[in-house]
Design an enzyme around this catalytic site. Structure first.
Site, PDB file in Angstrom:
ATOM      1  N   CYS A 184     -24.952 -71.543  59.007  1.00  0.00           N
ATOM      2  CA  CYS A 184     -25.799 -72.561  58.360  1.00  0.00           C
ATOM      3  C   CYS A 184     -26.735 -73.209  59.375  1.00  0.00           C
ATOM      4  O   CYS A 184     -27.892 -73.516  59.069  1.00  0.00           O
ATOM      5  CB  CYS A 184     -24.941 -73.637  57.698  1.00  0.00           C
ATOM      6  N   ARG A 243     -24.990 -69.426  49.422  1.00  0.00           N
ATOM      7  CA  ARG A 243     -26.345 -69.508  50.004  1.00  0.00           C
ATOM      8  C   ARG A 243     -27.355 -69.135  48.916  1.00  0.00           C
ATOM      9  O   ARG A 243     -27.729 -67.975  48.772  1.00  0.00           O
ATOM     10  CB  ARG A 243     -26.458 -68.569  51.205  1.00  0.00           C
TER      11      ARG A 243
HETATM   12  C1  BEZ Z   1     -21.249 -70.510  58.631  1.00  0.00           C
HETATM   13  O1  BEZ Z   1     -21.084 -70.132  59.782  1.00  0.00           O
HETATM   14  O2  BEZ Z   1     -22.261 -71.139  58.289  1.00  0.00           O
HETATM   15  C2  BEZ Z   1     -20.235 -70.178  57.592  1.00  0.00           C
HETATM   16  C3  BEZ Z   1     -19.580 -68.967  57.701  1.00  0.00           C
HETATM   17  C4  BEZ Z   1     -18.616 -68.660  56.738  1.00  0.00           C
HETATM   18  C5  BEZ Z   1     -18.353 -69.544  55.700  1.00  0.00           C
HETATM   19  C6  BEZ Z   1     -19.061 -70.726  55.605  1.00  0.00           C
HETATM   20  C7  BEZ Z   1     -20.012 -71.058  56.555  1.00  0.00           C
END
Ligand code: BEZ
Length: 228
Positions: free
Chosen positions: A65, A142
């Site tokens: 993110c 997302r």
């Molecule tokens: C992240 O790194 O943004 C992420 C990865 C897996 C699940 C949720 C967020």
């Protein structure tokens, strides 16, 4: 928060997780909302007259993110040049969003110029179908919703938790939608601004025969391109 569609199906165990009777659909009015953001209260109607990219991320202070927020901040001025505003969302609190934005500035030197909805009660996420309980019960997927200046949903993208989005593709999508509106054409696979576009196929035999004599660049009667 208000919604155009009050006829949602309540979930008695958790009212905020009711399933809206109708999720956003391409070509339909985007569900109305009012939400708390890092820039104060915002309503969807505030964006009327501008394009809007409304996007959700799973959670603040997570690495993928963070890369996405840096990438969205990186295209913010290009989007604004095209009359497009950005609006982020997750179910984290306003305090978390503020702390994360400050952390991104401190650690990566990037300012987050767009508001982020703190959808703590999941109201907007539920309205837009941003939750994918099969993947996560606590995070939004997302998602990207492109909403046009009349408030119509023009494109939707859903990516899983583990795959960061491609912001060049979001810019390309905006360019394609705006080109379609301006020139009444469609855009082929992997089209980029400056390339020829597809002329909508004829719908009558007479038009099909005329098309072949039209001077357009045609592989056949149904497949013609033109420069813009
Ligand atoms: C992240 O790194 O943004 C992420 C990865 C897996 C699940 C949720 C967020």
């Amino acid at each position: 928060m208000s919604s155009q569609d009050a006829s949602s199906t309540p979930n008695p165990s958790h009212p905020a997780e009711s399933t809206p009777a109708s999720l956003p659909r391409l070509g339909m009015a985007a569900p109305l909302f009012e939400a708390v953001t890092t820039h104060g209260k915002i309503r969807l109607e505030d964006f009327r007259g501008s394009w809007l990219v409304l996007f959700s991320h799973p959670a603040d202070f997570t690495p993928v993110c963070t890369t996405e927020f840096i990438a969205f901040a990186g295209i913010a001025s290009e989007l604004r040049r095209r009359g497009v505003e950005l609006l982020g969302l997750s179910i984290d609190s306003p305090t978390s969003h503020i702390a994360w934005a400050l952390n991104i500035k401190e650690k990566f030197g990037i300012e987050i110029p767009f508001p982020i909805i703190a959808d703590s009660n999941k109201e907007v996420a539920t309205l837009y179908g941003m939750l994918s309980p099969g993947e996560s019960k606590t995070e939004t997927s997302r998602c990207v919703f492109v909403i046009d200046p009349d408030g119509i949903v023009r494109a939707m993208i859903y990516y899983p938790l583990t795959t960061g989005r491609n912001t060049d593709e979001i810019l390309r999508l905006i360019d394609a939608l705006q080109t379609t509106d301006k020139h009444k054409v469609a855009t082929p696979a992997n089209w980029k601004p400056g390339e020829k576009a597809i002329v909508p196929p004829p719908t009558t035999l007479e038009e099909a025969e005329a098309r072949l004599r039209s001077g357009l660049e045609c592989a056949d009667w149904y497949f013609c391109k033109r420069a813009l």
